[in-house]
Design an enzyme around this catalytic site. Structure first.
Site, PDB file in Angstrom:
ATOM      1  N   HIS A 206     -41.148  67.720 -32.807  1.00 42.75           N
ATOM      2  CA  HIS A 206     -42.189  68.689 -33.177  1.00 42.75           C
ATOM      3  C   HIS A 206     -42.273  69.001 -34.669  1.00 42.75           C
ATOM      4  O   HIS A 206     -43.104  69.805 -35.085  1.00 42.75           O
ATOM      5  CB  HIS A 206     -42.007  70.009 -32.404  1.00 42.75           C
ATOM      6  CG  HIS A 206     -40.845  70.845 -32.879  1.00 42.75           C
ATOM      7  ND1 HIS A 206     -39.570  70.647 -32.448  1.00 42.75           N
ATOM      8  CD2 HIS A 206     -40.787  71.878 -33.760  1.00 42.75           C
ATOM      9  CE1 HIS A 206     -38.760  71.519 -33.021  1.00 42.75           C
ATOM     10  NE2 HIS A 206     -39.464  72.273 -33.831  1.00 42.75           N
TER      11      HIS A 206
HETATM   12  C1  UD1 Z   1     -42.365  76.816 -35.231  1.00 42.28           C
HETATM   13  C2  UD1 Z   1     -41.453  76.978 -36.444  1.00 42.28           C
HETATM   14  C3  UD1 Z   1     -40.383  75.879 -36.408  1.00 42.28           C
HETATM   15  C4  UD1 Z   1     -39.638  75.884 -35.100  1.00 42.28           C
HETATM   16  C5  UD1 Z   1     -40.618  75.807 -33.933  1.00 42.28           C
HETATM   17  C6  UD1 Z   1     -39.858  75.961 -32.652  1.00 42.28           C
HETATM   18  C7  UD1 Z   1     -42.444  77.843 -38.540  1.00 42.28           C
HETATM   19  C8  UD1 Z   1     -42.934  77.466 -39.876  1.00 42.28           C
HETATM   20  N1  UD1 Z   1     -42.209  76.811 -37.704  1.00 42.28           N
HETATM   21  O1  UD1 Z   1     -43.014  75.564 -35.347  1.00 42.28           O
HETATM   22  O2  UD1 Z   1     -39.450  76.108 -37.453  1.00 42.28           O
HETATM   23  O3  UD1 Z   1     -38.762  74.779 -35.065  1.00 42.28           O
HETATM   24  O4  UD1 Z   1     -41.580  76.876 -34.042  1.00 42.28           O
HETATM   25  O5  UD1 Z   1     -40.539  75.449 -31.552  1.00 42.28           O
HETATM   26  O6  UD1 Z   1     -42.301  79.002 -38.262  1.00 42.28           O
HETATM   27  N2  UD1 Z   1     -48.958  76.332 -30.069  1.00 42.28           N
HETATM   28  C9  UD1 Z   1     -49.447  76.518 -28.793  1.00 42.28           C
HETATM   29  N3  UD1 Z   1     -48.847  77.468 -28.018  1.00 42.28           N
HETATM   30  C10 UD1 Z   1     -47.812  78.231 -28.429  1.00 42.28           C
HETATM   31  C11 UD1 Z   1     -47.333  78.042 -29.735  1.00 42.28           C
HETATM   32  C12 UD1 Z   1     -47.906  77.080 -30.551  1.00 42.28           C
HETATM   33  O7  UD1 Z   1     -50.373  75.857 -28.368  1.00 42.28           O
HETATM   34  O8  UD1 Z   1     -47.319  79.080 -27.654  1.00 42.28           O
HETATM   35  C13 UD1 Z   1     -49.560  75.252 -30.906  1.00 42.28           C
HETATM   36  C14 UD1 Z   1     -50.712  75.708 -31.772  1.00 42.28           C
HETATM   37  O9  UD1 Z   1     -51.619  74.650 -31.841  1.00 42.28           O
HETATM   38  C15 UD1 Z   1     -50.053  75.874 -33.130  1.00 42.28           C
HETATM   39  C16 UD1 Z   1     -48.974  74.802 -33.121  1.00 42.28           C
HETATM   40  O10 UD1 Z   1     -48.538  74.745 -31.777  1.00 42.28           O
HETATM   41  O11 UD1 Z   1     -50.954  75.712 -34.183  1.00 42.28           O
HETATM   42  C17 UD1 Z   1     -47.814  75.104 -34.032  1.00 42.28           C
HETATM   43  O12 UD1 Z   1     -47.237  76.400 -33.751  1.00 42.28           O
HETATM   44  P1  UD1 Z   1     -46.454  77.191 -34.915  1.00 42.28           P
HETATM   45  O13 UD1 Z   1     -45.760  78.369 -34.362  1.00 42.28           O
HETATM   46  O14 UD1 Z   1     -47.333  77.409 -36.097  1.00 42.28           O
HETATM   47  O15 UD1 Z   1     -45.381  76.153 -35.412  1.00 42.28           O
HETATM   48  P2  UD1 Z   1     -44.361  75.276 -34.567  1.00 42.28           P
HETATM   49  O16 UD1 Z   1     -44.664  73.854 -34.811  1.00 42.28           O
HETATM   50  O17 UD1 Z   1     -44.292  75.780 -33.170  1.00 42.28           O
HETATM   51  N1  UDP Z   2     -36.044  74.088 -25.210  1.00 42.97           N
HETATM   52  C1  UDP Z   2     -36.536  74.437 -23.958  1.00 42.97           C
HETATM   53  N2  UDP Z   2     -37.514  73.655 -23.388  1.00 42.97           N
HETATM   54  C2  UDP Z   2     -38.013  72.546 -23.999  1.00 42.97           C
HETATM   55  C3  UDP Z   2     -37.512  72.199 -25.279  1.00 42.97           C
HETATM   56  C4  UDP Z   2     -36.536  72.995 -25.862  1.00 42.97           C
HETATM   57  O1  UDP Z   2     -36.083  75.419 -23.363  1.00 42.97           O
HETATM   58  O2  UDP Z   2     -38.888  71.876 -23.420  1.00 42.97           O
HETATM   59  C5  UDP Z   2     -35.005  74.947 -25.836  1.00 42.97           C
HETATM   60  C6  UDP Z   2     -33.740  74.231 -26.255  1.00 42.97           C
HETATM   61  O3  UDP Z   2     -32.793  74.207 -25.203  1.00 42.97           O
HETATM   62  C7  UDP Z   2     -33.269  75.078 -27.437  1.00 42.97           C
HETATM   63  C8  UDP Z   2     -34.574  75.551 -28.066  1.00 42.97           C
HETATM   64  O4  UDP Z   2     -35.559  75.442 -27.049  1.00 42.97           O
HETATM   65  O5  UDP Z   2     -32.530  76.199 -26.971  1.00 42.97           O
HETATM   66  C9  UDP Z   2     -34.939  74.708 -29.265  1.00 42.97           C
HETATM   67  O6  UDP Z   2     -36.223  75.025 -29.684  1.00 42.97           O
HETATM   68  P1  UDP Z   2     -37.094  74.084 -30.622  1.00 42.97           P
HETATM   69  O7  UDP Z   2     -36.602  72.692 -30.554  1.00 42.97           O
HETATM   70  O8  UDP Z   2     -38.513  74.351 -30.309  1.00 42.97           O
HETATM   71  O9  UDP Z   2     -36.845  74.711 -32.072  1.00 42.97           O
HETATM   72  P2  UDP Z   2     -35.814  74.412 -33.258  1.00 42.97           P
HETATM   73  O10 UDP Z   2     -34.440  74.558 -32.707  1.00 42.97           O
HETATM   74  O11 UDP Z   2     -36.099  73.059 -33.789  1.00 42.97           O
HETATM   75  O12 UDP Z   2     -36.154  75.446 -34.286  1.00 42.97           O
END
Ligand code: UD1
Ligand code: UDP
Length: 358
Positions: A206
């Site tokens: 991601h």
């Molecule tokens: C964010 C964090 C990242 C973290 C990740 C965990 C920042 C800069 N990034 O990235 O560090 O590793 O969360 O998963 O804070 N979206 C949905 N539904 C949701 C949430 C997001 O559809 O519930 C989609 C939207 O299109 C959105 C995109 O995901 O634009 C990105 O979401 P966003 O929270 O901006 O960043 P992440 O890539 O999730």
């Molecule tokens: N996780 C989850 N379901 C998924 C993918 C990840 O519950 O389909 C959990 C995973 O076990 C871990 C956390 O989400 O505890 C990690 O989140 P993510 O990879 O989105 O964020 P990051 O750690 O890179 O910030």
């Protein structure tokens, strides 16, 4: 004592659940409020974690939703400030490195409210990662910095953070995993997806550096080929799903599925032959579980997972995905060597530090 916890994303919920629980046990009469920024909002990215981890329902929902970095950060600040004006907490607690983390810390510190940062001191030394900017800035303005590895202590020292602010407590994400071991180990969630324990590669991707450009399609092509050797199970993050919405060819052995619940995902991780990821938290969980992990990035802010754990940095190079079946064949489980203080008790140590008993 009045404490406000600010959370916003999937990994935040996992990191904060044990901290909120430990503080509640230690100070049952304290006034604790949970603020959910709404950065993540889909049920499988948010509510499921509250349910499975037993986190109390948030007291406030800021509903900031998705947007650019500036929009997301600014919305958290605008919507959090009035709550803090009203509550005047003695402490604001934030985890991790997401936009919600830095936005909340900055709002509080400008109001003279002390900030505790859970998972301080991680550095990839790559400022192109949005998280790296959030880490450096949050650590610079926090009052209590809780770290989970020795290199984090060194990173903070280099940045001139006074040692008395830094507390080596261990890893609260591992606390959550340890607390749920009896529930996820027997689940065998992989069977719901038609794959056998020990017989599949689990994938999550991601990070913008990978999924926001053409490298994502190179990774899918490589996974299509790998799926001829070993089934591939890929719970797709919504950011990645949005990018894959067009025409993408998927081979029969590659299963793209919705994000998994936390218990189900831990079960999938612990039963996988290997895991391919660019997630931060998953590098840590696989280290604890002793499952081979391949990280599709040029760097990691979690080098302890490479030094002591099961993590191999492949580089930001999808062509290297082809090597994975050879690397996991016959490998079996690696005897886990959890890093120091990744023992399930980090949140207790944090609670003792936040609320010392005389
Ligand atoms: C964010 C964090 C990242 C973290 C990740 C965990 C920042 C800069 N990034 O990235 O560090 O590793 O969360 O998963 O804070 N979206 C949905 N539904 C949701 C949430 C997001 O559809 O519930 C989609 C939207 O299109 C959105 C995109 O995901 O634009 C990105 O979401 P966003 O929270 O901006 O960043 P992440 O890539 O999730
Ligand atoms: N996780 C989850 N379901 C998924 C993918 C990840 O519950 O389909 C959990 C995973 O076990 C871990 C956390 O989400 O505890 C990690 O989140 P993510 O990879 O989105 O964020 P990051 O750690 O890179 O910030």
């Amino acid at each position: 004592m009045r404490i406000v916890h600010v959370l916003g994303t999937r990994p935040n919920f996992v990191k904060m659940a044990p901290v909120i629980a430990a503080l509640t046990r230690r100070m049952p009469d304290a006034d604790q409020e949970i603020v959910h920024t709404g950065q993540h909002y889909d049920r499988m990215m948010s509510q499921i974690f509250f349910e499975q981890l037993g986190v109390p329902a948030p007291d406030h929902m800021l509903e900031v939703g998705s947007g650019s970095h500036a929009v997301q950060t600014a919305r958290v600040m605008e919507r959090l400030e009035p709550l803090l004006v009203e509550d005047r907490p003695d402490l604001l607690v934030v985890p991790g490195d997401v936009n919600s983390t830095f936005a909340a810390a900055l709002t509080a510190v400008k109001m003279g409210i002390p900030v505790a940062h859970i998972e301080s001191g991680l550095r990839s030394y790559d400022r192109e990662m949005p998280e790296e900017v959030n880490r450096v800035l949050t650590d610079a303005i926090s009052d209590q910095l809780f770290v989970h590895s020795e290199e984090a202590i060194r990173n903070l020292e280099i940045e001139g953070i006074p040692a008395e602010k830094v507390h080596f407590v261990g890893n609260t994400m591992i606390d959550s995993l340890v607390a749920l071991q009896d529930r996820f180990h027997p689940l065998e969630a992989c069977r719901q997806y038609g794959v056998e324990p020990g017989g599949y590669l689990l994938v999550t991707l991601h990070r913008p550096a990978l999924v926001d450009g053409p490298l994502l399609f190179e990774a899918i092509s490589a996974l299509n080929l790998v799926a001829a050797d070993i089934p591939v199970l890929f719970p797709v993050h919504p950011r990645t799903k949005a990018r894959l919405a067009g025409e993408v060819e998927i081979s029969p052995g590659l299963k793209l599925v919705d994000p998994a619940g936390y218990l189900e995902f831990l079960s999938l991780e612990s039963d996988a032959a290997g895991v391919l990821t660019d997630s931060g938290g998953i590098q840590e969980e696989t280290t604890y579980l002793g499952v081979p992990c391949f990280t599709l990035r040029d760097n990691t802010e979690r080098p302890v997972t490479v030094e002591l754990g099961t993590n191999t940095l492949l580089g930001l190079d999808p062509a290297r995905i082809a090597e994975i079946p050879g690397l996991i064949t016959g490998g079996g489980r690696i005897t886990p060597r959890p890093p120091p203080l990744w023992d399930g008790n980090a949140a207790e140590r944090i609670a003792e530090q936040i609320a010392p008993k005389n």
